[in-house]
Design an enzyme around this catalytic site. Structure first.
Site, PDB file in Angstrom:
ATOM      1  N   GLU A  86       2.223  -3.902  -9.547  1.00  0.00           N
ATOM      2  CA  GLU A  86       1.533  -4.347  -8.323  1.00  0.00           C
ATOM      3  C   GLU A  86       0.537  -3.294  -7.843  1.00  0.00           C
ATOM      4  O   GLU A  86       0.563  -2.139  -8.299  1.00  0.00           O
ATOM      5  CB  GLU A  86       2.556  -4.636  -7.225  1.00  0.00           C
ATOM      6  CG  GLU A  86       3.390  -3.425  -6.821  1.00  0.00           C
ATOM      7  CD  GLU A  86       3.958  -3.549  -5.409  1.00  0.00           C
ATOM      8  OE1 GLU A  86       3.166  -3.783  -4.476  1.00  0.00           O
ATOM      9  OE2 GLU A  86       5.183  -3.388  -5.256  1.00  0.00           O
ATOM     10  N   LYS A 131      15.241  -0.950   0.498  1.00  0.00           N
ATOM     11  CA  LYS A 131      15.293   0.204   1.407  1.00  0.00           C
ATOM     12  C   LYS A 131      16.073  -0.105   2.669  1.00  0.00           C
ATOM     13  O   LYS A 131      16.031  -1.233   3.150  1.00  0.00           O
ATOM     14  CB  LYS A 131      13.879   0.503   1.866  1.00  0.00           C
ATOM     15  CG  LYS A 131      13.250   1.614   1.162  1.00  0.00           C
ATOM     16  CD  LYS A 131      11.964   1.935   1.860  1.00  0.00           C
ATOM     17  CE  LYS A 131      10.869   1.904   0.856  1.00  0.00           C
ATOM     18  NZ  LYS A 131      10.580   0.624   0.303  1.00  0.00           N
TER      19      LYS A 131
HETATM   20  N1  PSU Z   1       8.438  -1.220  -0.694  1.00  0.00           N
HETATM   21  C1  PSU Z   1       7.986   0.019  -1.073  1.00  0.00           C
HETATM   22  N2  PSU Z   1       6.689   0.233  -1.239  1.00  0.00           N
HETATM   23  C2  PSU Z   1       5.787  -0.757  -1.064  1.00  0.00           C
HETATM   24  C3  PSU Z   1       6.261  -2.072  -0.718  1.00  0.00           C
HETATM   25  C4  PSU Z   1       7.594  -2.248  -0.542  1.00  0.00           C
HETATM   26  O1  PSU Z   1       8.768   0.923  -1.232  1.00  0.00           O
HETATM   27  O2  PSU Z   1       4.592  -0.503  -1.229  1.00  0.00           O
HETATM   28  C5  PSU Z   1       5.275  -3.178  -0.615  1.00  0.00           C
HETATM   29  C6  PSU Z   1       5.440  -4.167  -1.772  1.00  0.00           C
HETATM   30  O3  PSU Z   1       4.168  -4.553  -2.221  1.00  0.00           O
HETATM   31  C7  PSU Z   1       6.132  -5.345  -1.143  1.00  0.00           C
HETATM   32  C8  PSU Z   1       5.552  -5.296   0.248  1.00  0.00           C
HETATM   33  O4  PSU Z   1       5.886  -6.559  -1.778  1.00  0.00           O
HETATM   34  O5  PSU Z   1       5.498  -3.922   0.563  1.00  0.00           O
HETATM   35  C9  PSU Z   1       6.353  -6.066   1.258  1.00  0.00           C
HETATM   36  O6  PSU Z   1       5.641  -6.093   2.456  1.00  0.00           O
HETATM   37  P1  PSU Z   1       6.192  -6.970   3.669  1.00  0.00           P
HETATM   38  O7  PSU Z   1       7.447  -6.275   4.077  1.00  0.00           O
HETATM   39  O8  PSU Z   1       5.121  -6.914   4.695  1.00  0.00           O
HETATM   40  O9  PSU Z   1       6.442  -8.330   3.107  1.00  0.00           O
END
Ligand code: PSU
Ligand code: MN
Length: 304
Positions: A26, A160
């Site tokens: 990604e 996390k």
């Molecule tokens: N967790 C991480 N680093 C990240 C993300 C999640 O440790 O960069 C990113 C991923 O791309 C994931 C997104 O799909 O955050 C999720 O964002 P949201 O919680 O806004 O859906």
């Protein structure tokens, strides 16, 4: 329609045609998950790891409305540096495509593109999930919805504890998304190997994992798979220590009224600040580990 806006890099195209294993990566992790220059350096290292383990890397991102499957070096650099990159999940595609914006793909968006072009294995750091305090503000990542519908195996280091891990796992169960934990009895919590939650399914062998994933799709059980790969022991944080950091970061986010898609990037950079960069080091190491395992899975899946 999609073929009009997707550019597939030559080596990825060839791999797709010849059935060579491929692992997608990604770009939100690059644009919004890590600071420059560690982000672009890591992105390159991850591609090398995939190659060293017998697969072809395909980092996915959006450049001026065109979807790139396999980014060139200058494109990686642009996504790593530019401050106006849109964080793209499923709902953001129409806007970036129509208005020719540049975007970084989240887990959800990377799954969508991987599936369209035929890539089955995708490596990342952590997936999004159900946020803590969801009973007050209903913040659930689009990643979970995508996992329920799109046939891609996502290798991550768990969830996390900025999120409600228990609720995230319950949500995945409700949505019929299998969760396989590699080599551990406990579901991992990204920076640590421990979450206090017992794994439903422990897998100790990548060949078995490949067989299970293939069986799922062969028999029409559509949707994604979460493969949770605990951070290697030597890079793992102590649970109490990181929980304290996370609580501090969550408190600040609340005070500053950070909302919507800004929440995850804000928390990540705050955690890095409080840990004086130690969290970033752990983050880089765990993604490297996930990428290696993803390449091994992709190779095994093509050999079944
Ligand atoms: N967790 C991480 N680093 C990240 C993300 C999640 O440790 O960069 C990113 C991923 O791309 C994931 C997104 O799909 O955050 C999720 O964002 P949201 O919680 O806004 O859906
Ligand atoms: Mn959200």
């Amino acid at each position: 329609m999609w073929e009009n806006i997707i550019d597939i890099k030559e080596e990825v195209k060839e791999a797709l045609e010849k059935g060579i294993p491929i692992v997608s990566l990604e770009s939100t992790i690059i644009s919004h998950g890590m600071p420059y220059p560690e982000n672009v350096e890591t992105a390159k290292v991850l591609e090398d790891i995939i190659r060293e383990n017998g697969a072809v890397p395909a980092t996915i991102g959006i450049i001026k409305g065109r979807i790139k499957v396999g980014l060139e070096e200058d494109e990686l650099e642009f996504l790593a540096k530019d401050k106006n990159i849109v964080k793209v999940s499923r709902r953001d595609f129409p806007e970036v495509i129509a208005l020719k914006k540049s975007g970084a793909t989240t887990v959800a968006a990377t799954m969508i593109i991987s599936d369209i072009v035929g890539i089955k294995v995708f490596a990342t750091g952590g997936i999004g999930g159900v946020h803590r305090g969801y009973s007050e503000i209903l913040d659930i990542s689009q990643d979970l919805e995508e996992l329920s519908r799109t046939n891609v195996a996502v290798i991550c280091a768990g969830v996390k504890s900025i999120l409600d891990i228990r609720s995230t796992l319950e949500y995945l169960e409700t949505k019929s998304v299998p969760v396989y934990v590699l080599g551990s009895d406990e579901f991992p919590a990204f920076y640590t190997r421990n979450s206090g939650i017992v794994a439903d399914t422990r897998i100790d062998n990548i060949e078995e994992l490949a067989l299970i994933v293939k069986t799922k799709w062969d028999y029409g059980f559509n949707g994604g798979v979460v493969v949770a790969n605990p951070i290697p022991e030597e890079f793992s944080f102590n649970s109490e220590e990181i929980d304290e950091v996370i609580n501090k970061a969550l408190k600040e986010a609340k005070e500053k009224q950070i909302e919507g898609k800004k929440v995850t990037p804000y928390l990540l950079s705050k955690i890095k600040e409080i840990t004086k960069g130690e969290s970033l080091k752990a983050n880089i190491e765990l993604v490297k580990h996930n990428t290696k395992v993803a390449a091994e899975l992709a190779v095994k899946m093509t050999n079944i």
